[in-house]
Design a protein around this motif. Structure first.
Motif, PDB file in Angstrom:
ATOM      1  N   HIS A  52     -34.171 -35.323 -17.227  1.00 36.48           N
ATOM      2  CA  HIS A  52     -33.219 -36.108 -16.098  1.00 36.48           C
ATOM      3  C   HIS A  52     -33.560 -35.476 -14.597  1.00 36.48           C
ATOM      4  CE1 HIS A  52     -29.138 -34.128 -15.329  1.00 36.48           C
ATOM      5  NE2 HIS A  52     -30.019 -33.112 -15.305  1.00 36.48           N
ATOM      6  N   SER A  53     -33.215 -36.452 -13.554  1.00 32.47           N
ATOM      7  CA  SER A  53     -33.232 -35.945 -12.253  1.00 32.47           C
ATOM      8  C   SER A  53     -31.968 -36.559 -11.755  1.00 32.47           C
ATOM      9  CB  SER A  53     -34.419 -36.495 -11.593  1.00 32.47           C
ATOM     10  OG  SER A  53     -34.230 -36.480 -10.204  1.00 32.47           O
ATOM     11  N   CYS A  54     -31.057 -35.881 -11.024  1.00 31.06           N
ATOM     12  CA  CYS A  54     -29.790 -36.275 -10.157  1.00 31.06           C
ATOM     13  C   CYS A  54     -30.138 -36.181  -8.577  1.00 31.06           C
ATOM     14  CB  CYS A  54     -28.641 -35.419 -10.483  1.00 31.06           C
ATOM     15  SG  CYS A  54     -28.283 -35.672 -12.353  1.00 31.06           S
ATOM     16  N   ARG A  55     -30.393 -37.353  -7.810  1.00 29.17           N
ATOM     17  CA  ARG A  55     -30.794 -36.939  -6.642  1.00 29.17           C
ATOM     18  C   ARG A  55     -30.377 -38.427  -5.999  1.00 29.17           C
ATOM     19  NH1 ARG A  55     -33.505 -33.198  -4.096  1.00 29.17           N
ATOM     20  NH2 ARG A  55     -33.977 -34.571  -2.453  1.00 29.17           N
ATOM     21  N   ALA A 107     -31.394 -40.398  -2.955  1.00 29.48           N
ATOM     22  CA  ALA A 107     -32.672 -40.637  -2.226  1.00 29.48           C
ATOM     23  C   ALA A 107     -32.664 -40.315  -0.792  1.00 29.48           C
ATOM     24  CB  ALA A 107     -33.729 -41.665  -2.344  1.00 29.48           C
ATOM     25  N   ASP A 108     -31.616 -40.923  -0.174  1.00 33.35           N
ATOM     26  CA  ASP A 108     -31.614 -40.690   1.297  1.00 33.35           C
ATOM     27  C   ASP A 108     -30.719 -39.426   1.765  1.00 33.35           C
ATOM     28  OD1 ASP A 108     -29.669 -42.269   0.426  1.00 33.35           O
ATOM     29  OD2 ASP A 108     -29.763 -43.946   1.781  1.00 33.35           O
ATOM     30  N   TRP A 109     -30.479 -38.467   0.816  1.00 39.08           N
ATOM     31  CA  TRP A 109     -29.474 -37.453   1.051  1.00 39.08           C
ATOM     32  C   TRP A 109     -30.456 -36.312   1.221  1.00 39.08           C
ATOM     33  CZ3 TRP A 109     -24.524 -36.665  -2.207  1.00 39.08           C
ATOM     34  CH2 TRP A 109     -23.484 -37.609  -1.864  1.00 39.08           C
ATOM     35  N   GLN A 141     -25.457 -29.751  -3.035  1.00 41.86           N
ATOM     36  CA  GLN A 141     -23.940 -29.629  -2.965  1.00 41.86           C
ATOM     37  C   GLN A 141     -23.140 -30.477  -4.378  1.00 41.86           C
ATOM     38  OE1 GLN A 141     -22.759 -26.957  -1.861  1.00 41.86           O
ATOM     39  NE2 GLN A 141     -20.939 -28.018  -1.195  1.00 41.86           N
ATOM     40  N   ALA A 142     -23.987 -31.797  -4.356  1.00 41.97           N
ATOM     41  CA  ALA A 142     -23.405 -32.678  -5.216  1.00 41.97           C
ATOM     42  C   ALA A 142     -24.028 -32.194  -6.664  1.00 41.97           C
ATOM     43  CB  ALA A 142     -23.855 -33.957  -5.015  1.00 41.97           C
ATOM     44  N   PHE A 143     -25.109 -31.878  -7.052  1.00 40.48           N
ATOM     45  CA  PHE A 143     -25.634 -32.105  -8.374  1.00 40.48           C
ATOM     46  C   PHE A 143     -26.105 -30.555  -8.854  1.00 40.48           C
ATOM     47  CE2 PHE A 143     -26.634 -36.036  -6.208  1.00 40.48           C
ATOM     48  CZ  PHE A 143     -25.696 -36.840  -7.239  1.00 40.48           C
ATOM     49  N   GLY A 144     -26.049 -29.462  -7.754  1.00 40.56           N
ATOM     50  CA  GLY A 144     -26.545 -28.379  -8.054  1.00 40.56           C
ATOM     51  C   GLY A 144     -27.943 -28.107  -8.273  1.00 40.56           C
ATOM     52  N   LYS A 145     -28.500 -27.282  -9.424  1.00 37.16           N
ATOM     53  CA  LYS A 145     -29.821 -27.188  -9.757  1.00 37.16           C
ATOM     54  C   LYS A 145     -30.225 -28.716 -10.178  1.00 37.16           C
ATOM     55  CE  LYS A 145     -30.614 -22.366 -10.372  1.00 37.16           C
ATOM     56  NZ  LYS A 145     -31.012 -21.511 -11.477  1.00 37.16           N
ATOM     57  N   CYS A 146     -29.513 -29.638 -10.679  1.00 35.46           N
ATOM     58  CA  CYS A 146     -30.033 -30.717 -11.164  1.00 35.46           C
ATOM     59  C   CYS A 146     -30.479 -31.635  -9.946  1.00 35.46           C
ATOM     60  CB  CYS A 146     -28.936 -31.482 -12.268  1.00 35.46           C
ATOM     61  SG  CYS A 146     -28.388 -30.499 -13.505  1.00 35.46           S
ATOM     62  N   GLY A 147     -30.208 -31.426  -8.893  1.00 29.71           N
ATOM     63  CA  GLY A 147     -30.600 -32.136  -7.718  1.00 29.71           C
ATOM     64  C   GLY A 147     -31.725 -31.725  -7.089  1.00 29.71           C
ATOM     65  N   VAL A 148     -32.350 -30.669  -7.714  1.00 29.85           N
ATOM     66  CA  VAL A 148     -33.481 -29.973  -7.011  1.00 29.85           C
ATOM     67  C   VAL A 148     -34.562 -30.665  -7.637  1.00 29.85           C
ATOM     68  CG1 VAL A 148     -34.513 -27.735  -6.485  1.00 29.85           C
ATOM     69  CG2 VAL A 148     -32.073 -28.351  -6.081  1.00 29.85           C
ATOM     70  N   GLY A 149     -35.755 -30.938  -7.130  1.00 29.63           N
ATOM     71  CA  GLY A 149     -36.991 -30.925  -7.592  1.00 29.63           C
ATOM     72  C   GLY A 149     -37.111 -32.387  -8.175  1.00 29.63           C
ATOM     73  N   THR A 150     -37.916 -32.642  -8.932  1.00 27.80           N
ATOM     74  CA  THR A 150     -38.178 -34.112  -9.716  1.00 27.80           C
ATOM     75  C   THR A 150     -37.922 -34.419 -10.935  1.00 27.80           C
ATOM     76  OG1 THR A 150     -40.529 -33.581 -10.196  1.00 27.80           O
ATOM     77  CG2 THR A 150     -40.514 -34.268  -8.030  1.00 27.80           C
ATOM     78  N   GLY A 151     -37.293 -33.410 -11.374  1.00 26.35           N
ATOM     79  CA  GLY A 151     -36.791 -33.489 -12.818  1.00 26.35           C
ATOM     80  C   GLY A 151     -36.729 -32.182 -13.483  1.00 26.35           C
ATOM     81  N   HIS A 152     -36.032 -32.230 -14.796  1.00 32.42           N
ATOM     82  CA  HIS A 152     -36.171 -31.080 -15.627  1.00 32.42           C
ATOM     83  C   HIS A 152     -35.283 -31.616 -16.896  1.00 32.42           C
ATOM     84  CE1 HIS A 152     -32.435 -31.380 -13.461  1.00 32.42           C
ATOM     85  NE2 HIS A 152     -31.877 -30.892 -14.472  1.00 32.42           N
TER      86      HIS A 152
END
Ligand SMILES: [Zn+2]
Ligand SMILES: [Zn+2]
Length: 277
Positions: free
Chosen positions: A14-17, A19-21, A28-39
């Motif tokens: 998944h990827s938790c981002r 787009a315009d943040w 802050q919102a998603f931790g490492k889940c908000g970094v990069g294109t997916g994992h």
């Protein structure tokens, strides 16, 4: 009433981002889940069913049927990409909170004759969500580990009494534990982020109030709180609770669980006495 649980695992990307943040906002919102294109995560889903024991069979529900329902509703996510493969996440962020909600809806809308009580969804070993239906009251637990030394000794007791009560923990020169702390907060799911509390936000609070304060410290010598207080895990739990409580505003601090050794664990709910399953 009887409660029974069945577990099922699945691995998914998944990827938790948003787009315009900015990257900082997403972290802050998603931790490492908000970094990069997916994992990916190896998710563990524990489903708890509630019901009376049927007199004729002596069971609440046929676990063979439960297993089949879970394979069709949860197991199908194995080796999938949650953002791309699940219709529910075409326009929503696949946070653990929202994935638990989707699994709940899938299970209850399949033709089941059992009463679902709770879904506990582990994203990994250190973070899980308890979902009981609806988005108004969802529980999020984060686990951290730290190491600290202490000596348990009460000046109001004789040396013999101290040794009898505190055993090895009364060793005059102290000793250490690898503590494990689970912190559970509860609240409603934010419709923008799909989280109860920002992953990075909660990690910052735990880092500030627990890790920086207690990790690799001698509780008796280094902490003002324990100058007059015996650092038992009971007292330690209450001290940690009192540090954490004012830091959670939008969500409610619900419970902490302090695991002192593999054999000893302490749970504290502050003034909460309610115990939902
Ligand atoms: Zn993730
Ligand atoms: Zn000890």
């Amino acid at each position: 009433m009887m409660y029974l649980s069945r577990r099922i695992r699945f691995s998914a990307a998944h990827s938790c981002r948003i787009a315009d943040w900015t990257n900082i906002q997403n972290a802050q919102a998603f931790g490492k889940c908000g970094v990069g294109t997916g994992h990916g995560h190896d998710y563990l889903c524990e489903v708890t069913i509630e019901g009376p024991i049927e007199a004729r069979t002596g069971i609440v529900v046929n676990l063979v049927d439960v297993k089949q329902v879970l394979l069709e509703t949860v197991g199908v996510l194995d080796s999938s990409h949650l953002n791309h493969d699940m219709a529910e996440f075409k326009n929503a962020i696949p946070t653990t909170e929202l994935v638990a909600g989707v699994l709940w809806e899938r299970i209850v809308s399949s033709e089941v004759d059992f009463h679902l009580r709770r879904i506990r969804l582990y994203q990994d070993r250190t973070r899980f969500v308890d979902y009981h239906g609806g988005t108004e009251m969802v529980y999020v637990t984060r686990q951290i580990e730290f190491s600290a030394a202490h000596r348990l000794h009460s000046p109001e007791l004789s040396d013999e009494e101290n040794a009898a009560i505190f055993g090895k923990c009364n060793n005059p020169n102290g000793h250490g534990h690898n503590y494990r702390l689970e912190v559970t907060v509860r609240g409603s799911v934010d419709p923008t982020t799909g989280t109860v509390i920002g992953v990075g936000e909660m990690d910052d609070i735990l880092d500030m109030e627990v890790m920086r304060r207690f990790d690799h410290r001698n509780l008796n010598e280094d902490l003002e709180e324990f100058k007059q207080l015996n650092p038992t895990s009971e007292e330690f739990s209450r001290v940690i609770w009192n540090h954490l409580l004012p830091r959670f505003n939008k969500v409610e601090l619900y419970k902490i669980r302090l695991v002192e050794t593999a054999n000893n664990a302490f749970e504290y709910y502050g003034d909460n006495h309610e115990r939902p399953y």
